[in-house]
Enzyme design. Structure first.
Site, mmCIF file in Angstrom:
data_model
loop_
_atom_site.group_PDB
_atom_site.id
_atom_site.type_symbol
_atom_site.label_atom_id
_atom_site.label_comp_id
_atom_site.label_asym_id
_atom_site.label_seq_id
_atom_site.Cartn_x
_atom_site.Cartn_y
_atom_site.Cartn_z
ATOM 1 N N LYS A 121 6.477 1.702 -6.362
ATOM 2 C CA LYS A 121 7.941 1.546 -7.003
ATOM 3 C C LYS A 121 8.007 0.873 -8.216
ATOM 4 O O LYS A 121 8.957 0.807 -9.005
ATOM 5 C CB LYS A 121 8.645 0.767 -5.731
HETATM 6 C C1 LIG Z 1 8.790 3.744 -0.918
HETATM 7 C C2 LIG Z 1 7.402 4.034 -0.631
HETATM 8 C C3 LIG Z 1 7.001 5.628 -0.195
HETATM 9 C C4 LIG Z 1 7.869 6.580 -0.123
HETATM 10 O O1 LIG Z 1 8.318 6.933 -1.326
HETATM 11 P P1 LIG Z 1 9.801 7.755 -1.411
HETATM 12 O O2 LIG Z 1 9.999 7.951 -2.731
HETATM 13 O O3 LIG Z 1 10.726 7.152 -0.612
HETATM 14 O O4 LIG Z 1 9.481 9.109 -0.773
HETATM 15 C C5 LIG Z 1 5.529 5.828 0.162
HETATM 16 N N1 LIG Z 1 4.823 4.533 -0.021
HETATM 17 C C6 LIG Z 1 5.006 3.611 -0.387
HETATM 18 C C7 LIG Z 1 4.018 2.560 -0.229
HETATM 19 C C8 LIG Z 1 6.217 3.383 -0.605
HETATM 20 O O5 LIG Z 1 6.511 1.909 -0.984
#
Ligand SMILES: *Cc1c(COP(=O)(O)O)cnc(C)c1O
Length: 536
Positions: A121
């Site tokens: 993120k």
């Molecule tokens: C947010 C997240 C996801 C999922 O990603 P999306 O964009 O919501 O599909 C997967 N793995 C981790 C570690 C995350 O923080």
């Protein structure tokens, strides 16, 4: 300068269009509750393969983003500066390096966790934080303190988004950030990552309650017109268009990195034959949606594979054409810290099943709405502006059904359109642990590698679907140290395994550092308002 069609934005629900990029980013959600989309998906320049092949991550980012942001909104030099500042905080010079994970099936891992909070993120939230600051600076030029436009970002987190948002927004002028988390229900490392950030504009609120309570309070705050206009609330959640946009870049970057590692000149016939498969551990569908944009722009991708855990609404959709909420069986006490080895035995606080990959524990995927809009347009309309309107109406109908009945079904044509670009796999907790073990043990000739549980969901899906004839890139969404409980559960039986091997320098001593937290004794919107009024 005129904006091109791909640099203007519309709502998925058909109500409104012609928004600037700035409006899409600052509003987050359209007034008809739809999500923002570009009027058109831009095509790549005809010489992109040769012209972009040797670009750095930052140069690629600038070129991809420019297709979606008019220079009349953000001049080229400013955009370059935003990009450089956003990725200067990453620990790897390639920003998102590609690793050859297993040779026998041409399996690659795209490491997205080299940002400040060790999760993917960061790639989007570092950029979004700088964008907020940029737009505010411009609005506030020459204004006295009393007239300045300020934003109060409010969000709820079950762990991962909160710290990435805090690191994206710390120390930003005219922005204050309040992150609510359920007290004692996020992992100790995640809690420390958030609460040891002592910048004056960062506020953590620990709520006595569940994640669902926190999210409810945030929704109520946004719905409170007086409070919202007084504090100018801003959202950073995963539906923000800028987050999707920033994530498109690493699909292109990984493609060129792969060609370089294979020694293939980008315009050689061998290179032009390559079609990639991307496997993405998926929750809210933001990460993989960025891959869909990359493919639609012209990146040679044969399939995008959605990897889910036991919260499998997307896997069920791609198998059946039905999009259906399914609550976890009631009666299990949620506990955010204890790993459940059984497949989805307990319920997470929002009614999703609690798994070893908690960042993917969702009931519905908020960004899936964007893909559904494209599928409706392709399968049920003739295209053009009329088609766009009609797609918005169809979508709004589905979303209403979802709201009232908890489900809807699409036509075979829509499902077929989805299956042209997407595949899906569901991975249990047991398979997640087995996958972590298998790559730690390694195979002859392969280096051991420690996967985080989310990444392991992707790898398990990749192995099921890969073939030696094609190249598979699986996305690694977090560093294993962030999810120590699952990694320890998987690896404690190996003699010589020690969690300290996993722990990066940056996490050492984190738990002992000074913290600042506001406690709220009840899940009560008024208590949260008091904190914001006192500190914003
Ligand atoms: C947010 C997240 C996801 C999922 O990603 P999306 O964009 O919501 O599909 C997967 N793995 C981790 C570690 C995350 O923080």
């Amino acid at each position: 300068m005129e904006s091109s069609r791909s640099q203007q934005y519309r709502s998925t629900r058909g109500g409104s269009k012609g928004f600037t990029f700035e409006a899409a980013v600052l509003k987050g959600l359209a007034d008809d509750s739809g999500l923002f989309l570009p009027h058109a998906i831009p095509a790549l320049p005809s010489d992109w393969r040769s012209a972009w092949a040797h670009f750095s991550f930052q140069e690629l980012a600038f070129n991809v983003l420019s297709l979606y942001i008019s220079p009349s909104e953000i001049p080229a030099d400013d955009l370059k500066d935003l990009v450089h500042r956003s990725y200067a905080t990453f620990r790897d010079s390639e920003v998102t390096p590609l690793r050859h994970l297993r040779k026998k099936d041409n399996l690659y891992l795209l490491e997205l966790f080299h940002g400040p909070t060790f999760a993917f993120k960061d790639v989007a939230l570092q950029f979004l934080g700088n964008l907020f600051e940029y737009f505010l600076k411009r609005k506030n030029q020459g204004k006295s303190d009393a007239d300045r436009h300020k934003i109060t970002v409010v969000g709820a987190t079950s762990g991962d988004t909160g710290s990435a948002a805090i690191y994206g927004l710390r120390n930003k002028e005219d922005v204050s950030v309040f992150i609510l988390h359920p007290r004692g229900r996020v992992s100790p490392i995640q809690e420390a990552q958030m609460t040891t950030v002592l910048d004056a504009n960062v506020h953590n609120i620990a709520v006595e309650g569940t994640f669902d309570d926190c999210q409810d309070i945030v929704k109520q705050l946004f719905g409170d017109a007086d409070f919202n206009s007084k504090y100018n609330l801003g959202a950073i959640n995963s539906i923000n268009w800028a987050r999707i946009l920033a994530q498109i870049v690493y699909y292109f970057h990984s493609y060129f990195t792969l060609l370089r590692s294979l020694g293939l000149p980008p315009t050689s016939p061998e290179a032009e034959k390559i079609q990639l498969r991307y496997v993405v551990p998926t929750g809210n569908f933001g990460d993989i949606l960025a891959g869909y944009y990359a493919k639609s722009m012209g990146l040679p991708v044969s399939k995008l594979i959605v990897a889910t855990n036991a919260n499998d609404i997307l896997d069920r959709f791609f198998k059946s054409g039905r999009y259906e909420k399914k609550e976890a069986p009631a009666g299990h006490e949620a506990d955010g810290q204890l790993p459940q080895a059984a497949d989805g035995a307990a319920a997470a606080p929002d009614g999703a099943k609690e798994t070893l990959s908690p960042a993917m524990d969702i009931l519905v995927s908020s960004n899936f709405e964007r893909l559904l809009w494209y599928l409706a347009g392709q399968a049920e309309t003739e295209g053009g502006e009329e088609g766009a309107q009609k797609a918005g109406e169809i979508l709004a109908g589905w979303m209403n059904e979802l709201k009232t009945n908890g489900r809807f079904a699409v036509s075979d044509r829509v499902l077929e359109a989805g299956r042209r670009d997407f595949g899906s796999e569901r991975v249990s907790d047991e398979q997640t642990l087995e996958t972590i073990q298998a790559f730690y043990a390694g195979e002859p000739g392969e280096n051991p590698y420690i996967l985080d549980p989310h990444t392991a969901v992707g790898i398990a899906a990749a192995i099921r679907t890969s073939s030696p004839e094609s190249y598979t890139i699986s996305l690694s969404t977090a560093h294993p140290a962030k999810f120590s409980a699952a990694v320890d559960t998987a690896l404690k039986k190996f003699p010589g395994y020690n969690f300290d091997q996993v722990l990066p320098e940056e996490f050492k001593g984190l738990l002992e550092k000074e913290k600042r937290i506001e406690y709220v004794q009840r899940a009560d919107i008024n208590l949260v308002k008091e904190v914001i009024e006192r500190l914003a």
